[in-house]
Design an enzyme around this catalytic site. Structure first.
Site, PDB file in Angstrom:
ATOM      1  NE  ARG A 107      -3.636   2.570   0.795  1.00 29.00           N
ATOM      2  CZ  ARG A 107      -4.538   2.822   1.678  1.00 29.00           C
ATOM      3  NH1 ARG A 107      -4.823   1.636   2.523  1.00 29.00           N
ATOM      4  NH2 ARG A 107      -5.166   3.969   1.956  1.00 29.00           N
ATOM      5  NE  ARG A 116      -7.905   3.482  -1.463  1.00 32.96           N
ATOM      6  CZ  ARG A 116      -8.261   4.103  -0.208  1.00 32.96           C
ATOM      7  NH1 ARG A 116      -8.524   3.213   0.842  1.00 32.96           N
ATOM      8  NH2 ARG A 116      -8.119   5.422  -0.199  1.00 32.96           N
ATOM      9  CG  ASP A 119      -8.606   1.422   3.265  1.00 29.97           C
ATOM     10  OD1 ASP A 119      -7.677   1.722   3.875  1.00 29.97           O
ATOM     11  OD2 ASP A 119      -9.842   1.935   3.082  1.00 29.97           O
ATOM     12  CG  ASP A 121     -10.782   1.626   6.564  1.00 33.15           C
ATOM     13  OD1 ASP A 121      -9.544   2.384   6.833  1.00 33.15           O
ATOM     14  OD2 ASP A 121     -11.280   2.099   5.775  1.00 33.15           O
TER      15      ASP A 121
HETATM   16  N1  PH2 Z   1     -12.876   3.230   0.238  1.00 31.82           N
HETATM   17  C1  PH2 Z   1     -12.645   4.519   0.376  1.00 31.82           C
HETATM   18  C2  PH2 Z   1     -13.291   5.544  -0.611  1.00 31.82           C
HETATM   19  N2  PH2 Z   1     -14.267   5.069  -1.472  1.00 31.82           N
HETATM   20  N3  PH2 Z   1     -15.420   3.142  -2.415  1.00 31.82           N
HETATM   21  C3  PH2 Z   1     -15.724   1.848  -2.463  1.00 31.82           C
HETATM   22  N4  PH2 Z   1     -16.658   1.103  -3.292  1.00 31.82           N
HETATM   23  N5  PH2 Z   1     -15.026   0.897  -1.457  1.00 31.82           N
HETATM   24  C4  PH2 Z   1     -14.071   1.341  -0.693  1.00 31.82           C
HETATM   25  O1  PH2 Z   1     -13.378   0.515   0.153  1.00 31.82           O
HETATM   26  C5  PH2 Z   1     -13.863   2.801  -0.764  1.00 31.82           C
HETATM   27  C6  PH2 Z   1     -14.521   3.633  -1.689  1.00 31.82           C
HETATM   28  C7  PH2 Z   1     -11.696   4.973   1.334  1.00 31.82           C
HETATM   29  O2  PH2 Z   1     -11.062   4.216   1.883  1.00 31.82           O
HETATM   30 MG    MG Z   2     -11.226   3.147   3.948  1.00 34.13          MG
HETATM   31 MG    MG Z   3      -8.082   3.379   5.679  1.00 38.13          MG
END
Ligand code: PH2
Ligand code: MG
Ligand code: MG
Length: 368
Positions: A107, A116, A119, A121
């Protein structure tokens, strides 16, 4: 003779224990990838997490293909998923592991919300609220992201936000139509400006607050009975404005007030005796009213609120002081963050134009 449920403790040496820390924490994480072999990246992240000491991955959702929300245009679609983890780590150390796994998978952090490989979270940590630099739990976007709520509801529909609502309940709300965004906050927060602009830009129906000039002036001047009467006045007016049947096939409704606002005002005005009655009235006939999909909470420093209130020069608001706006700000904090609070989104930005931009993305991510 003691009846069932009656205490036998009198005279008995107390061996009652302090509530103990649970043996482990229950964390929920969201995963996303939109670069390269997306499924493989999710898989590898989950394997690395499962191999981490002090962490047990107990559930993994399916992988959901989703439309990218925010960031640069023309991004690839995402794969999103959610996982449940039991861990004995403290939250900061757990977050460090997530960041470490992101780095291991290559990343790079460049563009905000840019493409990315992975990710990770942190969404929920038990039912705790944590507000530290770089570590905010629950994840502030949790209630407005379809790409998070859908996978999370698959593995943990009963998972609870510290405010008390569950993931399944919020997913159900974001699926209902019309979407209803209730903008709230103290006087001078910019509710009307933001709600009107958002409605204009997204083609939504704007519902504007009405008020009784004379009652407002007396209440602002500190007249207790006028203040009570004013909250009742708002209740009836809003009950009428929010009647579900008025909106027919509308897709999106945005109001410059929230139905529960009187709860903040009675606290700020120290009318606590009014609270139980008011709570009952707020529940009465609620099924016929539009329920917010999300409550958007705007605010500013009390001095800035005061400046804006004075600048608009409404005679009824002239008695408003900085101190009173500070008390009102605190009352909103209590009502919108404690147990029983509705799903809330707080824009990060202080600038009204940027708040509108943030909220356009919020509506996008609710729609999914
Ligand atoms: N994550 C984001 C911004 N936009 N859109 C989708 N569909 N899925 C994501 O995981 C995502 C996003 C910021 O982390
Ligand atoms: Mg995110
Ligand atoms: Mg994040």
């Amino acid at each position: 003779v003691k009846g069932p449920g009656e205490s036998l403790e009198v005279g008995v040496p107390s061996n009652r224990q302090e509530p103990r820390e649970p043996a482990f924490h229950r964390a929920f994480i969201g995963l996303g990838s939109n670069l390269g072999d997306r499924a493989r990246h999710l898989q590898e992240a989950l394997q690395l997490l499962a191999r981490t000491p002090d962490c047990t991955v107990t559930a993994i959702s399916r992988y959901y293909e989703t439309r990218p929300i925010g960031g640069p245009p023309d991004q690839a679609r995402y794969l999103n998923a959610a996982a449940a983890v039991n861990t004995t780590l403290p939250p900061r150390a757990f977050l460090e592991r997530l960041l470490e796994i992101e780095r291991r998978l290559g990343r790079q952090r460049e563009v905000k919300w840019g493409p990315r490989v992975i990710d990770l979270d942190l969404l929920l940590w038990d039912t705790e609220t944590i507000q530290e630099p770089g570590l905010e739990v629950p994840h502030p976007h949790l209630p407005v992201r379809r790409f998070v709520l859908e996978p999370l509801a698959e593995i943990a529909p009963e998972a609870c936000h510290p405010s008390g609502w569950t993931v399944a309940e919020q997913l159900d709300r974001i699926r209902r139509r019309p979407l209803y965004v209730a903008v709230t906050g103290p006087l001078g927060a910019g509710k009307t400006t933001v709600a009107q602009r958002l409605a204009a830009e997204l083609g939504g129906v704007f519902v504007g607050e009405q008020w009784d000039e004379e009652l407002l002036e007396r209440a602002s001047g500190g007249d207790f009975s006028a203040a009570c009467a004013l909250e009742r006045w708002f209740l009836e007016s809003r009950r009428h404005l929010l009647e579900r049947r008025r909106f027919g096939p509308a897709e999106l409704v945005i109001s410059d007030f929230w139905w529960g606002q009187p709860l903040a005002y009675v606290r700020a005005r120290a009318l606590v005796d009014e609270e139980p009655q008011l709570k009952r009235e707020l529940c009465r006939g609620a099924e016929e009213l539009l329920e917010p999909t999300i409550v958007v909470w705007l605010s500013a420093e009390p001095a800035e609120l005061w400046r804006r209130v004075q600048a608009r020069g409404r005679p009824a608001e002239r008695p408003v002081s900085v101190d009173w706006l500070g008390a009102l700000h605190d009352a909103f904090c209590q009502v919108l963050t404690g147990p029983g609070a509705p799903p809330v989104f707080r824009p990060l930005s202080r600038d009204l134009d940027q708040q509108v931009e943030e909220l356009k993305l919020v509506v996008e991510s609710i729609k999914g």
